[in-house]
Design a protein around this motif. Structure first.
Motif, PDB file in Angstrom:
ATOM      1  N   GLY A 126       0.072  -8.773  -3.225  1.00 49.67           N
ATOM      2  CA  GLY A 126       1.453  -9.251  -3.136  1.00 49.67           C
ATOM      3  C   GLY A 126       2.059  -9.581  -4.487  1.00 49.67           C
ATOM      4  N   ALA A 127       1.272  -9.431  -5.554  1.00 47.78           N
ATOM      5  CA  ALA A 127       1.783  -9.649  -6.914  1.00 47.78           C
ATOM      6  C   ALA A 127       2.260  -8.304  -7.483  1.00 47.78           C
ATOM      7  N   TYR A 128       2.936  -8.346  -8.637  1.00 54.48           N
ATOM      8  CA  TYR A 128       3.519  -7.136  -9.226  1.00 54.48           C
ATOM      9  C   TYR A 128       3.065  -6.940 -10.666  1.00 54.48           C
ATOM     10  N   ALA A 129       2.978  -5.684 -11.066  1.00 56.08           N
ATOM     11  CA  ALA A 129       2.653  -5.325 -12.445  1.00 56.08           C
ATOM     12  C   ALA A 129       3.804  -4.535 -13.046  1.00 56.08           C
ATOM     13  N   SER A 130       4.340  -5.032 -14.137  1.00 54.04           N
ATOM     14  CA  SER A 130       5.464  -4.382 -14.823  1.00 54.04           C
ATOM     15  C   SER A 130       4.999  -3.932 -16.203  1.00 54.04           C
ATOM     16  N   VAL A 131       5.493  -2.788 -16.648  1.00 49.91           N
ATOM     17  CA  VAL A 131       5.108  -2.258 -17.957  1.00 49.91           C
ATOM     18  C   VAL A 131       6.212  -2.543 -18.975  1.00 49.91           C
ATOM     19  N   VAL A 132       5.814  -2.823 -20.201  1.00 50.34           N
ATOM     20  CA  VAL A 132       6.785  -3.129 -21.254  1.00 50.34           C
ATOM     21  C   VAL A 132       7.512  -1.848 -21.667  1.00 50.34           C
ATOM     22  N   PHE A 133       8.766  -1.749 -21.267  1.00 55.21           N
ATOM     23  CA  PHE A 133       9.690  -0.706 -21.723  1.00 55.21           C
ATOM     24  C   PHE A 133      10.937  -1.431 -22.198  1.00 55.21           C
ATOM     25  N   GLN A 134      10.827  -2.110 -23.320  1.00 56.57           N
ATOM     26  CA  GLN A 134      11.876  -3.037 -23.739  1.00 56.57           C
ATOM     27  C   GLN A 134      13.181  -2.355 -24.131  1.00 56.57           C
ATOM     28  N   LEU A 199      15.662   7.503 -21.338  1.00 60.33           N
ATOM     29  CA  LEU A 199      16.426   8.658 -20.852  1.00 60.33           C
ATOM     30  C   LEU A 199      16.378   8.729 -19.326  1.00 60.33           C
ATOM     31  N   LEU A 200      15.167   8.561 -18.748  1.00 62.57           N
ATOM     32  CA  LEU A 200      15.035   8.598 -17.293  1.00 62.57           C
ATOM     33  C   LEU A 200      15.766   7.426 -16.653  1.00 62.57           C
ATOM     34  N   HIS A 201      15.740   6.281 -17.325  1.00 62.84           N
ATOM     35  CA  HIS A 201      16.445   5.102 -16.810  1.00 62.84           C
ATOM     36  C   HIS A 201      17.953   5.368 -16.727  1.00 62.84           C
ATOM     37  N   LEU A 202      18.467   6.132 -17.690  1.00 67.48           N
ATOM     38  CA  LEU A 202      19.904   6.425 -17.722  1.00 67.48           C
ATOM     39  C   LEU A 202      20.276   7.554 -16.758  1.00 67.48           C
ATOM     40  N   LEU A 203      19.419   8.580 -16.640  1.00 71.24           N
ATOM     41  CA  LEU A 203      19.792   9.786 -15.896  1.00 71.24           C
ATOM     42  C   LEU A 203      19.167   9.892 -14.515  1.00 71.24           C
ATOM     43  N   GLY A 204      18.146   9.073 -14.225  1.00 70.42           N
ATOM     44  CA  GLY A 204      17.562   9.099 -12.886  1.00 70.42           C
ATOM     45  C   GLY A 204      16.416  10.085 -12.763  1.00 70.42           C
ATOM     46  N   ASP A 205      16.205  10.585 -11.556  1.00 72.03           N
ATOM     47  CA  ASP A 205      15.014  11.386 -11.271  1.00 72.03           C
ATOM     48  C   ASP A 205      15.053  12.745 -11.949  1.00 72.03           C
ATOM     49  N   TRP A 206      13.902  13.139 -12.525  1.00 67.62           N
ATOM     50  CA  TRP A 206      13.731  14.488 -13.057  1.00 67.62           C
ATOM     51  C   TRP A 206      13.098  15.358 -11.978  1.00 67.62           C
ATOM     52  N   THR A 207      13.301  16.653 -12.072  1.00 63.79           N
ATOM     53  CA  THR A 207      12.735  17.549 -11.058  1.00 63.79           C
ATOM     54  C   THR A 207      11.808  18.610 -11.639  1.00 63.79           C
ATOM     55  N   ARG A 315      13.472 -14.939  -7.740  1.00 61.12           N
ATOM     56  CA  ARG A 315      14.071 -14.417  -6.508  1.00 61.12           C
ATOM     57  C   ARG A 315      13.018 -13.868  -5.547  1.00 61.12           C
ATOM     58  N   GLY A 316      11.765 -13.782  -6.005  1.00 63.27           N
ATOM     59  CA  GLY A 316      10.694 -13.268  -5.159  1.00 63.27           C
ATOM     60  C   GLY A 316      10.808 -11.788  -4.880  1.00 63.27           C
ATOM     61  N   ILE A 317      11.351 -11.033  -5.831  1.00 64.18           N
ATOM     62  CA  ILE A 317      11.520  -9.594  -5.644  1.00 64.18           C
ATOM     63  C   ILE A 317      10.734  -8.827  -6.715  1.00 64.18           C
ATOM     64  N   ARG A 318      10.508  -7.545  -6.475  1.00 57.63           N
ATOM     65  CA  ARG A 318       9.794  -6.692  -7.434  1.00 57.63           C
ATOM     66  C   ARG A 318      10.531  -6.667  -8.764  1.00 57.63           C
ATOM     67  N   PRO A 319       9.815  -6.860  -9.876  1.00 54.11           N
ATOM     68  CA  PRO A 319      10.483  -6.845 -11.185  1.00 54.11           C
ATOM     69  C   PRO A 319      10.843  -5.434 -11.624  1.00 54.11           C
ATOM     70  N   PRO A 320      11.844  -5.284 -12.478  1.00 57.46           N
ATOM     71  CA  PRO A 320      12.146  -3.958 -13.036  1.00 57.46           C
ATOM     72  C   PRO A 320      10.964  -3.475 -13.876  1.00 57.46           C
ATOM     73  N   GLY A 321      10.834  -2.157 -13.965  1.00 60.43           N
ATOM     74  CA  GLY A 321       9.738  -1.594 -14.752  1.00 60.43           C
ATOM     75  C   GLY A 321       8.410  -1.626 -14.032  1.00 60.43           C
ATOM     76  N   SER A 322       8.449  -1.683 -12.706  1.00 59.27           N
ATOM     77  CA  SER A 322       7.211  -1.677 -11.924  1.00 59.27           C
ATOM     78  C   SER A 322       7.367  -0.689 -10.771  1.00 59.27           C
ATOM     79  N   GLY A 323       6.292  -0.506  -9.997  1.00 59.91           N
ATOM     80  CA  GLY A 323       6.358   0.327  -8.807  1.00 59.91           C
ATOM     81  C   GLY A 323       6.756   1.771  -9.112  1.00 59.91           C
ATOM     82  N   ALA A 324       7.531   2.361  -8.209  1.00 58.52           N
ATOM     83  CA  ALA A 324       7.929   3.764  -8.347  1.00 58.52           C
ATOM     84  C   ALA A 324       8.723   4.002  -9.630  1.00 58.52           C
ATOM     85  N   ASP A 325       9.449   2.973 -10.055  1.00 61.37           N
ATOM     86  CA  ASP A 325      10.240   3.066 -11.281  1.00 61.37           C
ATOM     87  C   ASP A 325       9.352   3.360 -12.490  1.00 61.37           C
ATOM     88  N   ALA A 326       8.242   2.639 -12.594  1.00 64.94           N
ATOM     89  CA  ALA A 326       7.323   2.850 -13.718  1.00 64.94           C
ATOM     90  C   ALA A 326       6.495   4.128 -13.522  1.00 64.94           C
TER      91      ALA A 326
END
Length: 372
Positions: A126-134, A199-207, A315-326
């Protein structure tokens, strides 16, 4: 500063330059919300130097040579990891299993298989791991992403993402550098990952990715330069260059949209003045004026990302830079390597369990694996 019940308990693992120079100032900047209680390092002299540095910043930090002993004694709410990349997966999983959130230096792990182990530990704990993408953080990046997402700049069409840095032979004399087992790759995983993550953060999913890589100068297992052509789900096309062979160092993103060109030029971090918007000829001056970056200037930094993580924790929510995003960024790196080494295009979602590029970025390719 004295402890208060409302502050989170933090521990750092690894006390080298990145933790002392970036994580410690970030923790100090948010000292009203989080308290650094402990530091872990196997090097007694380095640990002592870090504790002295923390004490000078009014932080009383206990030192530990053993991670498990620290967890048992401190029960941290957040573990910040700044060790060599080969240790990230095991330390992240251990922290998650102890119930702590994690903020780990890039790359979070060395392969998609390792990432999925971390995801399983997240789900179990139930905890989260976020990667440093400052570079995602700071007012300039936030503003640019909002403009693109809201269609203010028009449809994104063409982008260029450039990490052209220089590293000499002394840099690669450190035994764990340039090796798949310890770093997971070359400048793709260790240097350019910050810029193409943005770049991916700005443009979204690559294919789709079509790439090349080479060892042109350094006697390393991994590459010292890589290039890629990228297709995005939106239809936009991009080029990506990751190099440690470039004497004139720069980090740059250029994005040509229907109504404007966005350009970011910096080296290791950006502020508002590093973002430039050039309107297309048909755009009136009043509209272009509204694109100016916000008055508040928050540079990209570990402090900016830590603040976003603490907001999510409250807020008890998933942090940015984790999960599918990372995972999307790590999958992009894996796709770049697979395309470069096989000479074939690689599509999003293609690298799964059973694919040789799932457990290792080199894919056991005969010209690139450590056993070559």
């Amino acid at each position: 500063m004295s402890s208060t019940p409302t502050r989170l308990r933090a521990a750092v693992v690894g006390t080298g330059g990145i933790v002392t120079g970036s994580h410690l100032p970030a923790l100090r900047a948010h000292a009203d919300r989080i308290e650094l209680r402990a530091a872990v390092d196997v090097d007694p002299a380095r640990l002592a130097a870090f504790r002295a540095e923390a004490a000078a910043a009014d932080m009383n930090v206990d030192g530990y040579a053993d991670f498990d002993a620290m967890v048992d004694a401190v029960r941290p709410d957040l573990v910040l990891i700044g060790t060599p990349p080969s240790l990230h997966r095991a330390q992240t999983v251990a922290a998650l299993e102890a119930g702590a959130w994690v903020l780990c230096e890039k790359p979070l792990c060395l392969s998609l298989a390792e990432y999925d182990e971390i995801a399983a530990a997240e789900e179990a704990s139930g905890a989260y791991a976020s990667v440093v993408f400052q570079h995602r953080y700071g007012s300039g990046a936030v503003h640019a992403r909002e403009l693109i997402a809201n269609g203010e700049l028009g449809t994104p069409r063409v982008a260029h993402c450039q990490t052209t840095w220089h590293r000499d032979s002394a840099y690669y004399a450190v035994p764990w550098r340039g090796r798949w087992e310890s770093e997971g790759g070359g400048p793709t995983m260790g240097h350019g990952i910050h810029q193409f993550d943005l770049l991916l953060h700005l443009l979204g999913d690559w294919t789709e990715v079509r790439a090349m890589a080479a060892r042109l100068v350094h006697d390393t297992e991994s590459e010292d330069v890589s290039t890629a052509l990228v297709r995005f789900e939106s239809g936009a096309l991009a080029t990506v260059v990751n190099s440690v062979l470039s004497p004139d160092e720069v980090s740059r993103i250029r994005l040509d949209c229907a109504d404007a060109t966005l350009e970011l030029t910096h080296l290791y971090g950006h502020s508002n003045d590093d973002w430039v918007y050039t309107p297309a000829p048909h755009v009136d001056a009043g509209r272009a004026k509204a694109w100016r970056t916000p008055t508040a200037d928050v540079p990209s930094s570990h402090a900016a990302q830590l603040g976003a993580l603490l907001d999510a924790n409250e807020r008890g929510i998933r942090p940015p830079g984790s999960g599918a995003d990372a995972r999307r960024t790590l999958e992009f790196a894996a796709a770049l390597y697979k395309s470069a080494f096989t000479g074939q295009p690689v599509f999003a979602g293609e690298i799964v369990s059973g694919d040789p590029y799932y457990p290792a970025m080199h894919g056991s390719h005969p010209d690139w694996s450590p056993q070559r």
